[in-house]
Design a protein around this motif. Structure first.
Motif, PDB file in Angstrom:
ATOM      1  N   LEU A 134      47.761  57.860  48.031  1.00  0.00           N
ATOM      2  CA  LEU A 134      46.506  58.369  48.569  1.00  0.00           C
ATOM      3  C   LEU A 134      46.067  57.561  49.790  1.00  0.00           C
ATOM      4  O   LEU A 134      45.663  58.132  50.809  1.00  0.00           O
ATOM      5  N   ALA A 135      46.161  56.243  49.700  1.00  0.00           N
ATOM      6  CA  ALA A 135      45.778  55.380  50.827  1.00  0.00           C
ATOM      7  C   ALA A 135      46.654  55.670  52.046  1.00  0.00           C
ATOM      8  O   ALA A 135      46.157  55.695  53.187  1.00  0.00           O
ATOM      9  N   THR A 136      47.935  55.938  51.812  1.00  0.00           N
ATOM     10  CA  THR A 136      48.844  56.239  52.920  1.00  0.00           C
ATOM     11  C   THR A 136      48.474  57.564  53.576  1.00  0.00           C
ATOM     12  O   THR A 136      48.436  57.667  54.807  1.00  0.00           O
ATOM     13  N   ILE A 137      48.180  58.581  52.777  1.00  0.00           N
ATOM     14  CA  ILE A 137      47.764  59.887  53.314  1.00  0.00           C
ATOM     15  C   ILE A 137      46.491  59.721  54.154  1.00  0.00           C
ATOM     16  O   ILE A 137      46.383  60.234  55.268  1.00  0.00           O
ATOM     17  N   LYS A 138      45.530  58.975  53.619  1.00  0.00           N
ATOM     18  CA  LYS A 138      44.262  58.783  54.346  1.00  0.00           C
ATOM     19  C   LYS A 138      44.479  57.952  55.618  1.00  0.00           C
ATOM     20  O   LYS A 138      43.829  58.195  56.635  1.00  0.00           O
ATOM     21  N   GLN A 139      45.414  57.004  55.583  1.00  0.00           N
ATOM     22  CA  GLN A 139      45.717  56.218  56.774  1.00  0.00           C
ATOM     23  C   GLN A 139      46.315  57.109  57.870  1.00  0.00           C
ATOM     24  O   GLN A 139      45.945  56.997  59.034  1.00  0.00           O
TER      25      GLN A 139
END
Length: 147
Positions: A134-139
């Motif tokens: 999720l953090a990667t997608i948001k980044q």
């Protein structure tokens, strides 16, 4: 494009509601895990040539690769994992976040995780991996907005 991941839901919020409805259909977690595994099997093929260190999601116990495409108006994601349950988690994340604007991606909290009871039924390492994906997608969404 894979029919499973084509955005039939008009918004990320609608996608989350649809996921919650689908999981409510199953009586127990054995069935829900099987459904999750089945979703993961329906992910489009991810070429081995794209399984590079640059595309690897760190923080996952399993191997996970994530490839963004598009721009701030519409970001699409391809992803895969060497774990069948993690592949199912990827399928859920892609249904909610792929094909959306960077703004919508950043504004959407993954409420479906709690709604379907996933938070209570994932091991700590899988929960960490889900958070890392999720953090990667948001980044990627933040980077798209910056350009």
């Amino acid at each position: 494009m894979n029919a499973l991941l084509d955005s039939v839901d008009t918004s990320a919020e609608q996608a989350q509601a649809t996921i919650a409805d689908e999981f409510a259909f199953f009586g127990d977690w054995t069935e829900r895990y099987q459904y999750l595994i089945d979703l993961g099997r329906k992910l489009p093929p991810f070429p081995d040539s794209l399984k590079t260190e640059e595309r690897k999601v760190h923080g996952c116990q399993s191997q996970v690769w994530l490839l963004p495409s598009g721009d701030a108006r519409r970001l699409d994601f391809q992803a895969t994992s060497d774990s069948s349950i993690v592949s199912g988690l990827i399928a859920l994340l892609l249904r909610v976040y792929s094909g959306r604007s960077a703004q919508e991606i950043l504004a959407t909290e993954p409420r479906f995780i709690e709604a379907i009871g996933l938070a209570k039924h994932l091991s700590p390492t899988r929960s960490n991996g889900l958070a890392a994906m999720l953090a990667t997608i948001k980044q990627y969404a933040r980077e798209a907005l910056a350009h």
